[in-house]
Design a protein around this motif. Structure first.
Motif, PDB file in Angstrom:
ATOM      1  N   ASP A   1       4.922  17.169   2.394  1.00 45.31           N
ATOM      2  CA  ASP A   1       4.615  16.100   3.332  1.00 45.31           C
ATOM      3  C   ASP A   1       5.384  14.844   2.937  1.00 45.31           C
ATOM      4  N   LEU A   2       5.414  13.889   3.850  1.00 43.32           N
ATOM      5  CA  LEU A   2       6.152  12.646   3.627  1.00 43.32           C
ATOM      6  C   LEU A   2       5.215  11.452   3.552  1.00 43.32           C
ATOM      7  N   CYS A   3       5.388  10.659   2.506  1.00 40.03           N
ATOM      8  CA  CYS A   3       4.884   9.296   2.446  1.00 40.03           C
ATOM      9  C   CYS A   3       6.099   8.404   2.225  1.00 40.03           C
ATOM     10  N   VAL A   4       5.971   7.121   2.493  1.00 38.28           N
ATOM     11  CA  VAL A   4       7.090   6.215   2.269  1.00 38.28           C
ATOM     12  C   VAL A   4       6.629   5.022   1.447  1.00 38.28           C
ATOM     13  N   HIS A   5       7.615   4.394   0.799  1.00 35.04           N
ATOM     14  CA  HIS A   5       7.373   3.119   0.122  1.00 35.04           C
ATOM     15  C   HIS A   5       8.185   2.074   0.857  1.00 35.04           C
ATOM     16  N   LEU A   6       7.513   1.098   1.436  1.00 32.61           N
ATOM     17  CA  LEU A   6       8.189   0.030   2.152  1.00 32.61           C
ATOM     18  C   LEU A   6       9.019  -0.808   1.174  1.00 32.61           C
ATOM     19  N   PRO A   7      10.015  -1.559   1.654  1.00 32.59           N
ATOM     20  CA  PRO A   7      10.943  -2.266   0.761  1.00 32.59           C
ATOM     21  C   PRO A   7      10.216  -3.108  -0.285  1.00 32.59           C
ATOM     22  N   PHE A   8      10.569  -2.880  -1.552  1.00 33.66           N
ATOM     23  CA  PHE A   8       9.804  -3.507  -2.628  1.00 33.66           C
ATOM     24  C   PHE A   8      10.299  -4.909  -2.992  1.00 33.66           C
ATOM     25  N   LYS A   9      11.466  -5.306  -2.487  1.00 34.31           N
ATOM     26  CA  LYS A   9      11.970  -6.639  -2.804  1.00 34.31           C
ATOM     27  C   LYS A   9      11.391  -7.710  -1.878  1.00 34.31           C
ATOM     28  N   GLN A  10      10.822  -7.311  -0.777  1.00 34.37           N
ATOM     29  CA  GLN A  10      10.367  -8.268   0.229  1.00 34.37           C
ATOM     30  C   GLN A  10       8.925  -8.676  -0.015  1.00 34.37           C
TER      31      GLN A  10
ATOM     32  N   VAL B   1       5.965 -20.212   5.440  1.00 32.87           N
ATOM     33  CA  VAL B   1       6.728 -20.507   6.662  1.00 32.87           C
ATOM     34  C   VAL B   1       6.339 -19.521   7.763  1.00 32.87           C
ATOM     35  N   PRO B   2       5.708 -19.977   8.828  1.00 32.96           N
ATOM     36  CA  PRO B   2       5.246 -19.073   9.888  1.00 32.96           C
ATOM     37  C   PRO B   2       6.346 -18.215  10.492  1.00 32.96           C
ATOM     38  N   GLU B   3       7.540 -18.806  10.716  1.00 33.38           N
ATOM     39  CA  GLU B   3       8.623 -18.037  11.330  1.00 33.38           C
ATOM     40  C   GLU B   3       9.068 -16.880  10.432  1.00 33.38           C
ATOM     41  N   ILE B   4       9.105 -17.114   9.128  1.00 32.67           N
ATOM     42  CA  ILE B   4       9.470 -16.046   8.194  1.00 32.67           C
ATOM     43  C   ILE B   4       8.395 -14.972   8.184  1.00 32.67           C
ATOM     44  N   ASN B   5       7.149 -15.398   8.212  1.00 31.00           N
ATOM     45  CA  ASN B   5       6.046 -14.431   8.228  1.00 31.00           C
ATOM     46  C   ASN B   5       6.099 -13.539   9.461  1.00 31.00           C
ATOM     47  N   GLU B   6       6.424 -14.122  10.597  1.00 29.21           N
ATOM     48  CA  GLU B   6       6.546 -13.324  11.818  1.00 29.21           C
ATOM     49  C   GLU B   6       7.663 -12.295  11.687  1.00 29.21           C
ATOM     50  N   ALA B   7       8.768 -12.708  11.063  1.00 30.46           N
ATOM     51  CA  ALA B   7       9.889 -11.779  10.878  1.00 30.46           C
ATOM     52  C   ALA B   7       9.515 -10.655   9.916  1.00 30.46           C
ATOM     53  N   ILE B   8       8.732 -10.962   8.906  1.00 29.18           N
ATOM     54  CA  ILE B   8       8.286  -9.933   7.962  1.00 29.18           C
ATOM     55  C   ILE B   8       7.454  -8.880   8.682  1.00 29.18           C
ATOM     56  N   ILE B   9       6.539  -9.327   9.530  1.00 30.65           N
ATOM     57  CA  ILE B   9       5.708  -8.376  10.289  1.00 30.65           C
ATOM     58  C   ILE B   9       6.573  -7.528  11.208  1.00 30.65           C
ATOM     59  N   ALA B  10       7.541  -8.152  11.873  1.00 25.01           N
ATOM     60  CA  ALA B  10       8.417  -7.404  12.774  1.00 25.01           C
ATOM     61  C   ALA B  10       9.226  -6.361  12.009  1.00 25.01           C
ATOM     62  N   HIS B  11       9.732  -6.748  10.847  1.00 28.01           N
ATOM     63  CA  HIS B  11      10.529  -5.830  10.028  1.00 28.01           C
ATOM     64  C   HIS B  11       9.686  -4.643   9.562  1.00 28.01           C
TER      65      HIS B  11
ATOM     66  N   HIS C   1       4.041  -3.391  -1.265  1.00 30.47           N
ATOM     67  CA  HIS C   1       3.812  -4.248  -2.427  1.00 30.47           C
ATOM     68  C   HIS C   1       2.991  -5.475  -2.043  1.00 30.47           C
ATOM     69  N   GLY C   2       1.967  -5.765  -2.848  1.00 30.39           N
ATOM     70  CA  GLY C   2       1.149  -6.947  -2.630  1.00 30.39           C
ATOM     71  C   GLY C   2       1.809  -8.167  -3.250  1.00 30.39           C
ATOM     72  N   ALA C   3       2.934  -8.591  -2.652  1.00 30.75           N
ATOM     73  CA  ALA C   3       3.738  -9.688  -3.199  1.00 30.75           C
ATOM     74  C   ALA C   3       3.724 -10.884  -2.253  1.00 30.75           C
ATOM     75  N   VAL C   4       3.794 -12.066  -2.835  1.00 28.19           N
ATOM     76  CA  VAL C   4       3.690 -13.304  -2.077  1.00 28.19           C
ATOM     77  C   VAL C   4       4.663 -14.309  -2.685  1.00 28.19           C
ATOM     78  N   ARG C   5       5.135 -15.259  -1.896  1.00 26.47           N
ATOM     79  CA  ARG C   5       6.118 -16.223  -2.389  1.00 26.47           C
ATOM     80  C   ARG C   5       5.623 -16.903  -3.668  1.00 26.47           C
ATOM     81  N   ASP C   6       4.388 -17.367  -3.666  1.00 21.28           N
ATOM     82  CA  ASP C   6       3.820 -18.001  -4.861  1.00 21.28           C
ATOM     83  C   ASP C   6       2.383 -17.523  -5.031  1.00 21.28           C
ATOM     84  N   PRO C   7       2.146 -16.560  -5.925  1.00 20.43           N
ATOM     85  CA  PRO C   7       0.798 -16.003  -6.058  1.00 20.43           C
ATOM     86  C   PRO C   7      -0.219 -16.994  -6.622  1.00 20.43           C
ATOM     87  N   TYR C   8       0.248 -18.121  -7.148  1.00 26.05           N
ATOM     88  CA  TYR C   8      -0.680 -19.099  -7.724  1.00 26.05           C
ATOM     89  C   TYR C   8      -1.043 -20.208  -6.729  1.00 26.05           C
ATOM     90  N   ASP C   9      -0.480 -20.142  -5.541  1.00 23.96           N
ATOM     91  CA  ASP C   9      -0.823 -21.091  -4.488  1.00 23.96           C
ATOM     92  C   ASP C   9      -2.058 -20.557  -3.753  1.00 23.96           C
TER      93      ASP C   9
END
Length: 253
Positions: free
Chosen positions: A50-59, A65-75, A94-102
């Motif tokens: 069977d197939l599972c996938v790993h979404l891009p790990f660098k992103q 920034v709302p516009e960037i967030n919208e693009a992330i969802i679209a991607h 990946h549970g990654a965020v621009r600044d995890p301490y914000d």
């Protein structure tokens, strides 16, 4: 319970190592899908995997920034649609965020996670958010559990990542308070000096914690050991099965 193998974005690795496993976790790059879909489907059929996938790990998943967030969802939505068309069962995010301490950005992260999970549902793919709190942009382990629970998101619990972030105590705490969220496991071993993704038994992780906390686990388990040595990969899978109370043993082809 199904046992699989992470293979990066290499179809050749699927051919070489996937036979004993139930599924493979295929890595998508930021420019994905850029693979030969016909060949990928053929190899999966040959290996009966069977197939599972790993979404891009660098992103990252969210920014201020709302516009960037919208693009992330679209991607991510585009990639999930592609994965769904190929029959993927799960997608690791990946549970990654621009600044995890914000702390002001935690609600944004939760909204972004909820949107990607919904995009996965629309594509017929279960999105599972992975703990990467040991990395610079990774959301902290306990915070990730709370936010995943808030938006009803499944978790890919990476045992080695949790150990690198908070040691065996951190593994135990997460499994105690958030173990019911886990649908997918990444298993490997690690050492605090920096070695990670090594065969189970070669490092310092106490897998008896997994035995104690996940005795009823019935999800998917991906071996994420960075080697193409098939006996080592199968041995790690068998050790993980034993830790999870399964008597299954994978056989070499």
């Amino acid at each position: 319970m199904q046992f699989g193998l992470t293979v990066g974005d290499s179809i050749n690795r699927i051919e070489q190592t996937a036979d004993p496993f139930d599924f493979v976790e295929f890595g998508l790059t930021e420019l994905s899908p850029n693979c030969n879909e016909q060949r990928l489907s053929h190899v999966l059929t040959q290996c009966d995997a069977d197939l599972c996938v790993h979404l891009p790990f660098k992103q990252v998943l969210s920014t201020p920034v709302p516009e960037i967030n919208e693009a992330i969802i679209a991607h991510q939505s585009r990639l999930l649609s592609w994965a769904g068309e190929l029959g993927a069962k799960k997608a690791v995010l990946h549970g990654a965020v621009r600044d995890p301490y914000d702390t002001d950005q935690r609600s944004t992260f939760a909204s972004q996670l909820e949107a990607v999970v919904e995009a996965g549902q629309n594509a017929g793919v279960e999105v599972v958010v992975e703990n990467v709190g040991h990395q610079r942009n990774g959301m902290q382990l306990s915070v990730l559990g709370d936010l995943a629970e808030q938006v009803d998101a499944s978790v890919c619990f990476d045992v080695g990542h949790a150990y690198m972030e908070e040691g065996n105590d951190g593994i135990d705490r997460f499994l105690k308070y958030h173990g019911d969220l886990i649908s997918h496991l990444h298993v490997h071993d690690a050492r605090r000096r920096g070695d990670t993704h090594i065969p189970i038994g070669a490092g310092e992780i106490d897998y008896s914690i997994v035995t104690d906390r996940l005795s009823d686990f019935d999800g998917t388990v991906a071996v994420e050991v960075f080697t193409d040595d098939l006996p080592l990969l199968v041995d790690s899978a068998d050790r993980a099965a034993s830790a999870l109370g399964s008597d299954r043993n994978l056989s070499l082809p």
